[in-house]
Design a protein around this motif. Structure first.
Motif, PDB file in Angstrom:
ATOM      1  N   ARG A   9     -42.631  -2.067 -32.789  1.00 47.40           N
ATOM      2  CA  ARG A   9     -41.230  -1.817 -33.150  1.00 47.40           C
ATOM      3  C   ARG A   9     -40.519  -3.156 -33.362  1.00 47.40           C
ATOM      4  O   ARG A   9     -40.609  -4.054 -32.523  1.00 47.40           O
ATOM      5  N   ASN A  13     -32.275  -4.542 -34.023  1.00 47.23           N
ATOM      6  CA  ASN A  13     -31.731  -3.217 -34.285  1.00 47.23           C
ATOM      7  C   ASN A  13     -31.778  -2.928 -35.787  1.00 47.23           C
ATOM      8  O   ASN A  13     -31.364  -3.742 -36.597  1.00 47.23           O
ATOM      9  N   ARG A  14     -32.248  -1.740 -36.163  1.00 48.05           N
ATOM     10  CA  ARG A  14     -32.441  -1.452 -37.578  1.00 48.05           C
ATOM     11  C   ARG A  14     -31.139  -1.473 -38.374  1.00 48.05           C
ATOM     12  O   ARG A  14     -31.157  -1.670 -39.580  1.00 48.05           O
ATOM     13  N   ARG A  15     -30.007  -1.250 -37.685  1.00 48.97           N
ATOM     14  CA  ARG A  15     -28.734  -1.323 -38.405  1.00 48.97           C
ATOM     15  C   ARG A  15     -28.455  -2.718 -38.932  1.00 48.97           C
ATOM     16  O   ARG A  15     -27.711  -2.887 -39.896  1.00 48.97           O
ATOM     17  N   ALA A  17     -30.978  -4.939 -39.658  1.00 50.54           N
ATOM     18  CA  ALA A  17     -32.209  -5.486 -40.225  1.00 50.54           C
ATOM     19  C   ALA A  17     -31.993  -6.152 -41.575  1.00 50.54           C
ATOM     20  O   ALA A  17     -32.676  -7.116 -41.924  1.00 50.54           O
ATOM     21  N   GLU A  18     -31.023  -5.659 -42.347  1.00 52.73           N
ATOM     22  CA  GLU A  18     -30.797  -6.241 -43.673  1.00 52.73           C
ATOM     23  C   GLU A  18     -30.007  -7.542 -43.623  1.00 52.73           C
ATOM     24  O   GLU A  18     -29.852  -8.221 -44.634  1.00 52.73           O
TER      25      GLU A  18
END
Length: 396
Positions: A9, A13-15, A17-18
């Motif tokens: 993983r 945090n995927r929020r 990631a960009e």
């Protein structure tokens, strides 16, 4: 194992990631490494008024603000902010209930969005936008919906029909920035009236970033959205001392809004920094009480610097979009036969010893601003002259 746990993983945090390192940090590091003139990040190369700096020193020596200041901000600053809004715009705010001091406008933006946006809410924002907008919307779990300011007749324009079409039943909030960074657009009273009517009609909240309120040029006028009919009760207005007084490192910003909105924003803000900038708050309270002559001369000086750099950029071969506000100039590199602003900016320090920022990073679709480059003109005259001379190498 690099950047991954045993379960594979991602650590971030995927929020978020960009979002990597901000473009400002990247380009400022490039300027430092190459010794180039840094016209990328928007900070002045001279300090603001001496009497304001001395006010901070006096506060330090007198022990005012050296310990935790009150959560909403020191009373002197909250009173000065309320007085500024009343004197300048006829807006009446209770300094005890409707003013909140923040760690710069960036924290104010983050706190407002974290407080007011639920996961799944849509936030309509004018792009290109300051990069913290997208990150703050993401952290709140919201969905950003861009409405693009587009080049037209030497400036950037808002399409009000496009704005109206962007609002859906899921829209919670409009995020408005005027004067606008990076384009330098100042929304007109007519445009802001249309935004206000849309917000009232669709029962939307509005967060408005007005940190460049004192930097408007020529015939442009800064109109706070909260002054328009139906807007005071639904608008969170964000201001900042950094841009107005040239003390960006002090990180003193603020929110003015109704008691209910201010309380909501404070609920999020208290778990970010809690408090910050204690002694500097007292100094900014004094700064906000400077006579009109300070604000007038500051604006006049920045307008002259705008024209100085603009002339240098035109002579170098750039297409220049004349800004009505802020201290940034957006240009287009198409006249050089180039389209990739990011590659252009990466190579510019080696080519002619100047650092700028690619506007493409301020768009959801980088292709929209692919050929746009932003320069800051809040620098000494000799720095702007030298930058212009260096940039003229591009013309040959």
């Amino acid at each position: 194992m690099t950047g991954m746990t045993s379960s594979e993983r991602p650590l971030l945090n995927r929020r978020l990631a960009e979002f990597g390192t901000t473009i400002f940090a990247e380009m400022s590091a490039l300027a430092l490494r190459t010794g180039a003139i840094n016209l990328g990040q928007g900070f002045p190369d001279t300090d603001g008024p001496e009497e304001v700096r001395e006010a901070a020193v006096r506060a330090l020596r007198e022990g005012r603000g050296n310990q935790y200041p009150p959560g909403p901000g020191v009373p002197e600053l909250r009173t000065a902010i309320a007085a500024h809004q009343a004197r300048r715009y006829g807006l009446s705010y209770d300094p005890d209930a409707e003013v909140l001091v923040t760690a710069g406008a960036t924290e104010a933006i983050a706190a407002a969005l974290l407080a007011l946006v639920e996961p799944g809410d849509e936030v309509v924002a004018l792009e290109p936008y300051y990069d913290s907008y997208a990150a703050s919307i993401a952290m709140a779990g919201g969905t950003r919906v861009p409405v693009t300011l587009r080049p037209d007749a030497g400036a950037f324009r808002l399409d009000l029909d496009e704005l109206r079409a962007a609002v859906t039943p899921r829209t919670r909030l409009l995020l408005v920035n005027t004067p606008h960074n990076p384009t330098g657009t100042v929304l007109t009273r007519a445009e802001l009236t249309a935004i206000a009517e849309l917000a009232v009609e669709r029962d939307l909240l509005v967060v408005t970033d007005e940190v460049y309120e004192h930097l408007v040029y020529d015939e442009a006028e800064h109109v706070p959205l909260a002054t328009l009919p139906g807007m005071r009760g639904r608008t969170v207005t964000i201001g900042s001392a950094g841009k107005t007084f040239s003390f960006t490192g002090w990180k003193v910003g603020w929110v003015t809004a109704t008691q209910q909105l201010t309380s909501a924003v404070r609920s999020a803000k208290q778990f970010l920094t809690y408090v910050a900038s204690g002694p500097f708050q007292y100094a900014i309270a004094e700064a906000l009480r400077l006579p009109d002559s300070y604000f007038d001369s500051f604006r006049t000086d920045l307008r002259r610097k705008r024209d100085l750099l603009g002339d240098g950029l035109r002579a170098a071969g750039f297409e220049v979009y004349q800004p009505q506000g802020t201290y940034f100039i957006t240009t287009d590199i198409t006249p050089f036969g180039q389209k990739d602003a990011y590659a252009f900016c990466r190579a510019l320090p080696e080519r002619c010893g100047v650092v700028a920022v690619p506007n493409s990073v301020f768009y959801d679709d980088p292709a929209v601003g692919r050929s746009q480059v932003r320069f800051a003109f809040c620098k000494k005259d000799e720095v702007l002259d030298e930058a212009g001379n260096r940039l003229r190498r591009l013309a040959s």
